[in-house]
Design a protein around this motif. Structure first.
Motif, mmCIF file in Angstrom:
data_model
loop_
_atom_site.group_PDB
_atom_site.id
_atom_site.type_symbol
_atom_site.label_atom_id
_atom_site.label_comp_id
_atom_site.label_asym_id
_atom_site.label_seq_id
_atom_site.Cartn_x
_atom_site.Cartn_y
_atom_site.Cartn_z
ATOM 1 N N PHE A 70 0.791 -1.211 0.046
ATOM 2 C CA PHE A 70 -0.075 -0.058 0.038
ATOM 3 C C PHE A 70 0.984 1.268 -0.014
ATOM 4 O O PHE A 70 1.448 1.712 1.037
ATOM 5 C CB PHE A 70 -0.931 -0.124 1.184
ATOM 6 C CG PHE A 70 -1.808 -1.257 1.477
ATOM 7 C CD1 PHE A 70 -2.336 -1.951 0.157
ATOM 8 C CD2 PHE A 70 -2.044 -1.750 2.472
ATOM 9 C CE1 PHE A 70 -3.092 -2.940 0.212
ATOM 10 C CE2 PHE A 70 -2.808 -3.035 2.648
ATOM 11 C CZ PHE A 70 -3.538 -3.720 1.409
ATOM 12 N N GLU A 72 0.267 4.620 -0.608
ATOM 13 C CA GLU A 72 -0.167 5.597 0.105
ATOM 14 C C GLU A 72 -1.167 5.522 0.988
ATOM 15 O O GLU A 72 -1.923 4.475 0.957
ATOM 16 C CB GLU A 72 -0.763 6.605 -1.122
ATOM 17 C CG GLU A 72 0.374 7.020 -2.145
ATOM 18 C CD GLU A 72 -0.498 8.163 -3.134
ATOM 19 O OE1 GLU A 72 -1.575 8.211 -2.874
ATOM 20 O OE2 GLU A 72 0.149 8.338 -4.053
ATOM 21 N N GLN A 73 -1.117 6.262 2.037
ATOM 22 C CA GLN A 73 -2.105 5.839 3.330
ATOM 23 C C GLN A 73 -3.352 6.114 2.599
ATOM 24 O O GLN A 73 -4.399 5.389 3.078
ATOM 25 C CB GLN A 73 -1.544 6.779 4.419
ATOM 26 C CG GLN A 73 -2.676 6.613 5.785
ATOM 27 C CD GLN A 73 -2.113 7.355 6.958
ATOM 28 O OE1 GLN A 73 -1.013 8.246 6.632
ATOM 29 N NE2 GLN A 73 -2.884 7.298 7.859
ATOM 30 N N TRP A 74 -3.756 7.286 1.966
ATOM 31 C CA TRP A 74 -5.161 7.383 1.617
ATOM 32 C C TRP A 74 -5.620 6.539 0.695
ATOM 33 O O TRP A 74 -6.817 6.591 0.370
ATOM 34 C CB TRP A 74 -5.253 9.040 1.600
ATOM 35 C CG TRP A 74 -4.614 9.770 2.342
ATOM 36 C CD1 TRP A 74 -3.431 10.658 2.308
ATOM 37 C CD2 TRP A 74 -5.110 10.057 3.682
ATOM 38 N NE1 TRP A 74 -3.234 11.455 3.420
ATOM 39 C CE2 TRP A 74 -4.270 11.037 4.353
ATOM 40 C CE3 TRP A 74 -6.296 9.296 4.310
ATOM 41 C CZ2 TRP A 74 -4.372 11.124 5.699
ATOM 42 C CZ3 TRP A 74 -6.159 9.945 5.661
ATOM 43 C CH2 TRP A 74 -5.529 10.677 6.558
ATOM 44 N N SER A 75 -4.803 5.741 0.007
ATOM 45 C CA SER A 75 -5.323 4.835 -0.976
ATOM 46 C C SER A 75 -5.784 3.427 -0.449
ATOM 47 O O SER A 75 -6.265 2.693 -0.991
ATOM 48 C CB SER A 75 -4.329 4.611 -1.877
ATOM 49 O OG SER A 75 -3.178 3.931 -1.338
ATOM 50 N N GLU A 77 -8.067 0.916 1.878
ATOM 51 C CA GLU A 77 -9.556 1.290 2.112
ATOM 52 C C GLU A 77 -9.650 1.499 3.790
ATOM 53 O O GLU A 77 -8.965 1.514 4.385
ATOM 54 C CB GLU A 77 -10.029 -0.495 2.071
ATOM 55 C CG GLU A 77 -9.821 -0.748 0.551
ATOM 56 C CD GLU A 77 -10.602 -2.258 0.448
ATOM 57 O OE1 GLU A 77 -11.672 -2.694 1.070
ATOM 58 O OE2 GLU A 77 -10.270 -2.872 -0.645
ATOM 59 N N GLN A 81 -7.740 1.206 7.351
ATOM 60 C CA GLN A 81 -7.061 2.197 8.201
ATOM 61 C C GLN A 81 -7.805 2.324 9.524
ATOM 62 O O GLN A 81 -6.974 2.557 10.550
ATOM 63 C CB GLN A 81 -7.565 3.521 7.601
ATOM 64 C CG GLN A 81 -6.684 3.785 6.234
ATOM 65 C CD GLN A 81 -7.059 5.239 5.662
ATOM 66 O OE1 GLN A 81 -7.716 5.971 6.289
ATOM 67 N NE2 GLN A 81 -6.563 5.327 4.479
#
Length: 259
Positions: A70, A72-75, A77, A81
């Motif tokens: 993964f 990027e963190q915001w990519s 699901e 997170q």
């Protein structure tokens, strides 16, 4: 000795639980799915899809894995997170629980007096319990996502149905260990806030006596300590009685003379 043994056992089992939780964060196969068995053959497996909190992977029949981290963190699901955040919060609370519980144990020589150590241990047990709740919520969130996807009636053809992996089961056992350790801690220091009253027999009847507090007795405020000094000294009481006994004969003789 019994209190010390219970606290040591609680420390060992709760620490073991937190070690298991940390291990689950680094383990693979949080969810697994296998592809193969076409044409009625369930012996040869073509490949396995598996995921953890940090990447998705595919392993073929030659044990060669291809993974996609993964980036990027915001990519990621939203539920992944959420699981990450809950486990990190739980581990942080567990760290504070260990910091409070270690000096609060009876077998350690730090932490102050016994009452202060009991309060530290009680606070640490609360941190352990809340941290365990945060961890079990994370695992339940991940399980809920897998089960909802596997048994969804609107599942599109070709969508993988995942199974629960070993880290989930290990994490549930770890939460159980943490809860048991927190309960053992609290069971040894519950008398800090739950004092036990005494039942005494006065004039042939049973009377409840509340726990002793500063400046109070069974019938109200203890004013005798302010008027006549400290009554806890047997020497002072005996000297006062002897003084009264010495003065009484003179007073009686004066009265007899007057009469």
């Amino acid at each position: 000795m019994k209190k010390r043994l219970v606290q040591v056992f609680g420390f060992v089992i709760s620490t073991l639980g937190w070690v298991f939780v940390l291990c689950t964060m680094a383990m693979d196969n949080w969810r697994t799915s296998q592809v193969g068995g076409q044409g009625g053959s369930f012996i040869i497996k073509v490949g396995w899809y598996w995921s953890n909190l940090w990447r998705d992977c595919y392993t073929d029949s030659t044990s060669v894995s291809n993974c996609r981290s993964f980036a990027e963190q915001w990519s990621v699901e939203a539920y992944v997170q959420g699981v990450r955040g809950l486990i990190i919060c739980g581990v942080t609370l567990g760290f504070f629980g260990v910091v409070f519980c270690f000096p609060g144990m009876e077998c350690t020589h730090i932490g102050g007096k016994e009452k202060t150590k009991d309060k530290l241990l009680l606070a640490g047990s609360i941190f352990h319990f809340v941290g365990g709740v945060s961890n079990i919520a994370a695992y339940c969130l991940y399980i809920n996502r897998i089960v909802r996807t596997a048994y969804s009636s609107t599942l599109q053809p070709g969508t993988l149905r995942y199974n629960i992996g070993p880290p989930i089961y290990l994490g549930m056992v770890a939460c159980f260990f943490i809860f048991v350790g927190a309960i053992l801690y609290a069971a040894t220091v519950y008398k800090v806030y739950f004092t036990k009253g005494r039942v005494v027999t006065a004039y042939g009847t049973r009377t409840y006596m509340a726990p002793r507090s500063a400046g109070r007795n069974t019938y109200g405020y203890n004013r005798s300590s302010r008027q006549y000094g400290y009554l806890g000294s047997g020497q002072a009481s005996s000297s006062r009685i002897s003084t009264i006994s010495k003065t009484l004969p003179s007073k009686m003789s004066d009265r007899d003379a007057f009469v």
